[in-house]
Design a protein around this motif. Structure first.
Motif, PDB file in Angstrom:
ATOM      1  N   THR A  76     -22.283 -51.792 -71.318  1.00 30.59           N
ATOM      2  CA  THR A  76     -22.809 -50.464 -70.962  1.00 30.59           C
ATOM      3  C   THR A  76     -22.906 -49.568 -72.176  1.00 30.59           C
ATOM      4  N   ARG A  77     -21.912 -49.608 -73.045  1.00 31.65           N
ATOM      5  CA  ARG A  77     -21.930 -48.743 -74.229  1.00 31.65           C
ATOM      6  C   ARG A  77     -23.078 -49.111 -75.162  1.00 31.65           C
ATOM      7  N   VAL A  78     -23.347 -50.400 -75.280  1.00 36.29           N
ATOM      8  CA  VAL A  78     -24.490 -50.841 -76.085  1.00 36.29           C
ATOM      9  C   VAL A  78     -25.790 -50.320 -75.483  1.00 36.29           C
ATOM     10  N   ALA A  79     -25.945 -50.483 -74.170  1.00 36.48           N
ATOM     11  CA  ALA A  79     -27.156 -50.018 -73.501  1.00 36.48           C
ATOM     12  C   ALA A  79     -27.334 -48.506 -73.653  1.00 36.48           C
ATOM     13  N   GLY A  83     -30.472 -47.702 -75.887  1.00 38.55           N
ATOM     14  CA  GLY A  83     -31.624 -47.709 -74.994  1.00 38.55           C
ATOM     15  C   GLY A  83     -32.159 -49.097 -74.730  1.00 38.55           C
ATOM     16  N   ARG A  84     -31.370 -50.116 -75.070  1.00 34.20           N
ATOM     17  CA  ARG A  84     -31.795 -51.507 -74.917  1.00 34.20           C
ATOM     18  C   ARG A  84     -30.740 -52.278 -74.129  1.00 34.20           C
ATOM     19  N   TYR A  85     -31.191 -53.240 -73.341  1.00 34.80           N
ATOM     20  CA  TYR A  85     -30.235 -54.088 -72.640  1.00 34.80           C
ATOM     21  C   TYR A  85     -29.386 -54.835 -73.665  1.00 34.80           C
ATOM     22  N   PRO A  86     -28.094 -54.992 -73.403  1.00 34.06           N
ATOM     23  CA  PRO A  86     -27.201 -55.572 -74.420  1.00 34.06           C
ATOM     24  C   PRO A  86     -27.579 -56.975 -74.859  1.00 34.06           C
ATOM     25  N   THR A  87     -28.187 -57.763 -73.968  1.00 34.79           N
ATOM     26  CA  THR A  87     -28.565 -59.124 -74.338  1.00 34.79           C
ATOM     27  C   THR A  87     -29.699 -59.166 -75.350  1.00 34.79           C
ATOM     28  N   ARG A  88     -30.339 -58.033 -75.606  1.00 32.11           N
ATOM     29  CA  ARG A  88     -31.363 -57.994 -76.668  1.00 32.11           C
ATOM     30  C   ARG A  88     -30.718 -58.253 -78.030  1.00 32.11           C
ATOM     31  N   PHE A  89     -29.397 -57.996 -78.119  1.00 32.70           N
ATOM     32  CA  PHE A  89     -28.678 -58.199 -79.376  1.00 32.70           C
ATOM     33  C   PHE A  89     -27.912 -59.514 -79.394  1.00 32.70           C
ATOM     34  N   GLY A  90     -27.798 -60.177 -78.229  1.00 32.79           N
ATOM     35  CA  GLY A  90     -27.071 -61.437 -78.143  1.00 32.79           C
ATOM     36  C   GLY A  90     -26.069 -61.418 -77.003  1.00 32.79           C
ATOM     37  N   LEU A  91     -25.643 -62.600 -76.583  1.00 28.46           N
ATOM     38  CA  LEU A  91     -24.731 -62.694 -75.444  1.00 28.46           C
ATOM     39  C   LEU A  91     -23.327 -62.194 -75.773  1.00 28.46           C
ATOM     40  N   HIS A  92     -23.010 -61.997 -77.050  1.00 29.77           N
ATOM     41  CA  HIS A  92     -21.717 -61.396 -77.377  1.00 29.77           C
ATOM     42  C   HIS A  92     -21.633 -59.960 -76.856  1.00 29.77           C
ATOM     43  N   CYS A  93     -22.779 -59.334 -76.596  1.00 30.07           N
ATOM     44  CA  CYS A  93     -22.810 -57.978 -76.061  1.00 30.07           C
ATOM     45  C   CYS A  93     -22.836 -57.948 -74.536  1.00 30.07           C
ATOM     46  N   ALA A  94     -22.833 -59.110 -73.904  1.00 30.47           N
ATOM     47  CA  ALA A  94     -22.889 -59.172 -72.446  1.00 30.47           C
ATOM     48  C   ALA A  94     -21.511 -59.211 -71.813  1.00 30.47           C
ATOM     49  N   VAL A  95     -20.476 -59.017 -72.624  1.00 30.03           N
ATOM     50  CA  VAL A  95     -19.098 -59.063 -72.146  1.00 30.03           C
ATOM     51  C   VAL A  95     -18.274 -58.153 -73.054  1.00 30.03           C
ATOM     52  N   VAL A 337     -29.920 -47.313 -69.775  1.00 30.50           N
ATOM     53  CA  VAL A 337     -30.849 -47.423 -70.907  1.00 30.50           C
ATOM     54  C   VAL A 337     -31.875 -46.294 -70.912  1.00 30.50           C
ATOM     55  N   ASP A 338     -31.986 -45.559 -69.809  1.00 27.64           N
ATOM     56  CA  ASP A 338     -32.970 -44.475 -69.739  1.00 27.64           C
ATOM     57  C   ASP A 338     -32.575 -43.253 -70.563  1.00 27.64           C
ATOM     58  N   TRP A 339     -31.294 -43.115 -70.905  1.00 21.64           N
ATOM     59  CA  TRP A 339     -30.876 -41.874 -71.577  1.00 21.64           C
ATOM     60  C   TRP A 339     -31.411 -41.762 -72.991  1.00 21.64           C
ATOM     61  N   MET A 340     -31.558 -42.875 -73.674  1.00 19.49           N
ATOM     62  CA  MET A 340     -32.083 -42.817 -75.049  1.00 19.49           C
ATOM     63  C   MET A 340     -33.516 -42.277 -75.069  1.00 19.49           C
TER      64      MET A 340
END
Length: 445
Positions: A76-79, A83-95, A337-340
């Motif tokens: 959530t903090r990444v998103a 403004g991007r879903y965390p998996t855009r950066f890799g699955l390490h951001c999905a947990v 992600v809408d806040w950005m």
């Protein structure tokens, strides 16, 4: 799908830019994130709980009735920050993770606002990289205080003791020692920031990611438990005490805004980072860290933190800006992600190249100018192995909450996800799988 998001954003940005530039200055932005606060863990959803300050802000602002985040803290903090879903950066951001979430130089909410003249600060839980070289000062924050890692002992201020990230309490990337409850330390930093910026020489952005109401729960001051004496279950009462403590901290910030004459110039945004944990094994963080059972709640929503049912990531949320946003409720599905893009449009941030945001500018929904947004996909992945996933499009949601089976729910009419319609609505399942496939293609490989 992505090109549609950008065109919607640009159209709405014109509206927001016109609104904001009719004023003398851009607004201050106070962004508050509770930790592990479930759907049923707030007074305006549950009258047994005592959160008068938060309730007042929600009821006098714009209540966001279908505000989605991610099912756990780091995602959530990444998103929120990108403004991007965390998996855009890799699955390490999905947990939940102590690793560096995204590269230095990534456009963040703080760096974006800083680029248009904002002073930026934060106090609380970072958890998007638990080393100083991955901390908030590297991503656009002029000032940062709190923990680089995740949950900490409420009086101890250390993270999990059996990890290299146990020492985590910092100010601007330097380790510090302080006395006091984490909620009070965070509130104190926020209040001092507000008071020190009363001259309004430049607009400010202050991010308050509370550690509350995440475990471990510890409240030495009896007044918080006494305030919730109506709750018989001692574990639920302990949770309620921590919640009321956090609510008081929010009240202190609003009082400081009022006292310094900044309330009318300040946009307040509030959300939780994921749904309630519900059960906690204990002995995970510095003591006291008691085992807790059914101490928090997402009722009547199905599921809990880390799950892709609604209870995992549909959370209490609202915005409040006196004189600028009229009181109403937004029922449309929104996402963190809408806040950005929303804040980008609000402050007149000029987009020079496609920022690949997954969110859209929701400002016209907040003002009431727009009642029904275009249908859009809301995409959720949890786990380093994509253990749980969901895709919502319009009224329908496809869920895989572990295992290989996908379930289909008409969440507009069945928000508690009681009836799986996958066998009956095979064409709709196929349609949503196509939407899901398009989103997955955009994830980091």
């Amino acid at each position: 799908m992505h090109s549609m998001r950008i065109s919607i954003f640009l159209a709405f940005a014109v509206v927001a830019f016109t609104v904001i530039h009719g004023q003398a200055k851009s607004p201050n932005i106070l962004l508050i994130v509770a930790d592990d606060q479930g759907w049923n863990d707030i007074g305006y959803h549950n009258s047994e709980l005592h959160t008068p300050n938060i309730d007042r802000l929600a009821k006098s602002g714009v209540e966001l009735d279908c505000h989605y985040v991610q099912p756990q803290c780091t995602p959530t903090r990444v998103a929120l920050m990108t403004g991007r879903y965390p998996t855009r950066f890799g699955l390490h951001c999905a947990v939940a993770s102590n690793d560096q979430a995204y590269p230095v130089g990534t456009l963040t909410m703080a760096s974006m606002l800083k680029s248009v003249g904002y002073e930026t600060g934060m106090s609380g839980k970072w958890h998007m990289g638990s080393k100083p070289e991955w901390g908030p000062n590297q991503y656009g924050f002029d000032y940062a205080h709190g923990s680089l890692a995740g949950a900490v002992g409420m009086y101890d201020h250390r993270y999990r003791l059996n990890t290299p990230f146990a020492v985590t309490w910092h100010r601007n990337g330097e380790w510090i020692e302080e006395e006091g409850h984490v909620t009070d330390l965070t509130a104190g930093e926020a209040v001092r920031w507000i008071e020190s910026h009363a001259d309004r020489k430049q607009p400010w952005f202050f991010y308050v990611p509370f550690h509350a109401v995440h475990t471990p729960l510890a409240e030495r001051d009896a007044k918080w438990a006494d305030m919730n004496a109506n709750i018989d279950d001692p574990e639920r009462r302990l949770f309620a005490a921590a919640l009321s403590h956090m609510d008081d901290a929010v009240g202190q910030m609003i009082t400081a805004l009022d006292a310094t004459g900044q309330r009318a110039d300040t946009l307040v945004i509030y959300t939780s980072d994921n749904g309630a944990q519900v059960n906690h094994s204990g002995n995970t963080y510095p003591p006291p860290d008691p085992k807790l059972t059914k101490f928090s709640s997402n009722a009547p929503l199905r599921g809990a933190k880390t799950e892709t049912f609604e209870g995992g990531f549909r959370v209490p949320a609202f915005v409040n800006w006196p004189g600028k946003l009229e009181t109403h409720k937004v029922d449309a599905p929104l996402h963190v992600v809408d806040w950005m893009p929303t804040l980008a449009g609000l402050v007149g941030y000029e987009i020079e190249e496609d920022p690949t945001w997954d969110g859209t500018n929701i400002w016209p929904l907040l003002t009431g100018e727009l009642r029904e947004p275009p249908e859009r996909a809301i995409y959720t992945v949890w786990g380093a192995g994509r253990n749980r996933e969901a895709i919502r499009y319009g009224d329908w949601k496809l869920v895989r909450n572990g295992g290989n089976k996908w379930l289909l729910f008409d969440v507009a009419n069945d928000p508690n996800e009681t009836t799986d319609l996958a066998a009956r609505e095979t064409a709709r399942v196929e349609q949503l799988m196509q939407v899901y496939g398009e989103e997955r293609k955009r994830d980091a490989k």
